[in-house]
Design a protein around this motif. Structure first.
Motif, PDB file in Angstrom:
ATOM      1  N   ASP A  90       0.882  -1.157   0.000  1.00 11.64           N
ATOM      2  CA  ASP A  90       0.000   0.000   0.000  1.00 11.64           C
ATOM      3  C   ASP A  90       0.923   1.210   0.000  1.00 11.64           C
ATOM      4  O   ASP A  90       1.397   1.643   1.050  1.00 11.64           O
ATOM      5  CB  ASP A  90      -0.910  -0.023   1.227  1.00 11.64           C
ATOM      6  CG  ASP A  90      -1.998   1.038   1.157  1.00 11.64           C
ATOM      7  OD1 ASP A  90      -2.991   0.907   1.876  1.00 11.64           O
ATOM      8  OD2 ASP A  90      -1.845   2.002   0.373  1.00 11.64           O
ATOM      9  N   THR A 150      -2.193  -5.404   0.637  1.00  4.18           N
ATOM     10  CA  THR A 150      -2.482  -4.557  -0.518  1.00  4.18           C
ATOM     11  C   THR A 150      -3.416  -3.415  -0.136  1.00  4.18           C
ATOM     12  O   THR A 150      -4.106  -3.488   0.873  1.00  4.18           O
ATOM     13  CB  THR A 150      -3.170  -5.375  -1.634  1.00  4.18           C
ATOM     14  OG1 THR A 150      -4.425  -5.850  -1.138  1.00  4.18           O
ATOM     15  CG2 THR A 150      -2.313  -6.551  -2.063  1.00  4.18           C
ATOM     16  N   PRO A 151      -3.458  -2.361  -0.977  1.00  9.51           N
ATOM     17  CA  PRO A 151      -4.452  -1.315  -0.752  1.00  9.51           C
ATOM     18  C   PRO A 151      -5.810  -1.786  -1.282  1.00  9.51           C
ATOM     19  O   PRO A 151      -5.869  -2.801  -1.980  1.00  9.51           O
ATOM     20  CB  PRO A 151      -3.932  -0.160  -1.613  1.00  9.51           C
ATOM     21  CG  PRO A 151      -3.176  -0.816  -2.701  1.00  9.51           C
ATOM     22  CD  PRO A 151      -2.608  -2.088  -2.133  1.00  9.51           C
TER      23      PRO A 151
END
Lengths: 266, 233
Positions: B8, B87-88
């Motif tokens: 991210d 992860t974003p």
């Protein structure tokens, strides 16, 4: 040729560095509050991967039509007091994933900013995805000629969220976008059984951040299952739950935006 | 031996949650050194490359992809049992790139997180579709923030109501596993903010048993998967 944003009086962005803090909720509730004050409001949803706005107004199955000046926004009711544009309306199936890299996202955002025939609006609220990347850069750059009023930043109380919102503040500074204030969402939960208040996501981070950054603190919005339920069902929370714990906070945020307007014009 | 890679880029939360805020990355002959929480848990994040908590990473896709590539190529992880990639939200550059760059290394699968309400499930169905599109196996779904028990009266409230059946119904409909549900516990947020391990700080919490069960199921999936791979070889 008159631009599609020429009739829009004020443009407001709703930003956060963090995902899941309630940007779309705040955008929706702000639109409903402003409508109740007699304003005409549009919402531009530039979250291309996770467009939440259509469902919050129960119009997720609507299609978008074209007119001479571009795309006609989707009206949420007969009064035409709230209109929406979102990639959600352009998907063939609601579960279709928009798996696009930056350049393709940027192209659609430019179109969304230029080609939606909003007509006359008091406020255009721009709901964004979390982050400081393609969508945000493109949106701010495309809106720059129309001089947006500024941005409202949404956080939840805890430090992990505030940490990302600090970066969003830097983004605003670097992009020359005025920060209208910070909203601390999900700020405490009042148990409906015994009225005990628990700070599920801690407390105070939003207000501290506002102080530290020298921007206005617009208020705390508590966790309210009635609000969550309304949003799930696409109903008008402001109309239906004026007695709920979240109502005064949301109304106060809208009032501060309106007060800010009248100050600026005088 | 576990590695945690935070991709991210705009909102790197992992350093804070691991109690590693302020740490910097060191370079050596063999590449970038991960920052170690414990001897057997190394972490990498853009957070370690920023000099101030106010620093924003205002990058378009291609630059983010470049850094992700560097993380995968230049970090000297050593021998590891598990590489976990945080992860974003979304289905964009970071997600496409990580799947692409790791394709040669063979990803076991994805764990997908949702909250119970439809506004979350709506996006998660897209994420599941993304996984199918890029042929990423799905280990299963976790329903987070699933109910809250009032510490005073012990009644349960659904703060994020599962009006359309929650993750359970979605998993049934889409034929993916529901790995478990994690209830809301204010201690989780506090531990993350302090950079302490919630599992160590609140061993008796119902959330802790949920987490542990989910983790066990993930390990079982990976063990089975590894076994099947060996059979093929």
């Amino acid at each position: 040729e008159r631009s599609n944003l020429a009739g829009v009086r004020h443009i407001l962005l709703v930003l956060s560095g963090k995902g899941g803090v309630g940007k779309s909720t705040i955008s929706t509730e702000l639109a409903l509050s402003l409508r109740h004050s007699g304003k005409k409001v549009g919402i531009l949803d530039v979250d291309l991967c996770g467009p939440s706005i259509p469902r919050m107004f129960r119009v997720q199955d609507n299609d978008v039509h074209q007119c001479d000046s571009g795309w006609v926004p989707v009206f949420v009711d007969q009064d035409k007091s709230i209109s929406l544009m979102s990639i959600g309306f352009l998907l063939e199936k609601p579960d279709d994933a928009v798996v696009w890299r930056g350049p393709k996202k940027n192209a659609l955002i430019k179109q969304f900013v230029a080609d939606v025939a909003w007509g006359d609006l008091d406020f255009l609220i721009v709901d964004t995805p979390p982050g400081t990347s393609d969508e945000h850069i493109s949106t701010v750059e495309a809106l720059r000629p129309y001089k947006p009023l500024g941005a409202i930043l949404v956080t939840t109380p805890q430090a992990v969220s505030v940490g990302d919102v600090r970066r969003e503040l830097t983004f605003c500074k670097k992009m020359g976008l005025r920060v209208l204030g910070i909203v601390e969402n999900m700020s405490g939960f009042v148990c409906p059984h015994c009225s005990e208040c628990t700070n599920i996501f801690s407390k105070g981070g939003g207000e501290e951040l506002a102080k530290h950054a020298g921007v206005p603190f617009l208020g705390c919005v508590p966790l309210d299952p009635q609000l969550s339920q309304s949003l799930e069902e696409g109903r008008d929370f402001i109309q239906e739950f004026p007695k709920s714990s979240a109502f005064p906070a949301l109304a106060h945020i809208a009032q501060q935006i309106l007060d800010g307007m009248s100050q600026r014009s005088s | 031996q576990v590695a945690l890679l935070d991709i991210d880029i705009c909102g790197p939360s992992i350093p804070k949650m691991m109690g590693l805020e302020g740490e910097q990355v060191h370079q050596s002959g063999s590449g970038w050194s991960p920052v170690y929480v414990e001897e057997n848990l190394g972490v990498m994040s853009v957070g370690f490359l920023l000099s101030s908590p106010d620093d924003a990473v205002i990058w378009r896709g291609p630059k983010k992809n470049g850094l992700i590539k560097q993380f995968l190529r230049d970090v000297d992880w050593g021998e590891i049992d598990y590489l976990i990639v945080d992860t974003p939200p979304g289905t964009s550059d970071e997600h496409l790139s990580i799947v692409q760059y790791l394709s040669a290394a063979h990803i076991d699968g994805a764990v997908i997180i949702t909250t119970p309400q439809e506004v979350s499930l709506q996006d998660v169905r897209k994420e599941i579709n993304f996984c199918h599109k890029v042929k990423l196996p799905i280990i299963g779904v976790v329903e987070n923030m699933s109910g809250f028990i009032c510490p005073k009266c012990k009644n349960e409230s659904q703060i994020f109501p599962p009006t359309t059946g929650g993750a359970e119904k979605m998993c049934q409909n889409l034929n993916v596993s529901l790995l478990g549900k994690v209830p809301l516990d204010p201690q989780i947020g506090r531990s993350c903010d302090k950079g302490q391990s919630f599992l160590s700080e609140a061993p008796e919490s119902p959330a802790t048993s949920s987490y542990r069960n989910i983790i066990q199921r993930i390990q079982e999936y990976c063990d089975q998967h590894h076994f099947q791979e060996e059979k093929i070889i």
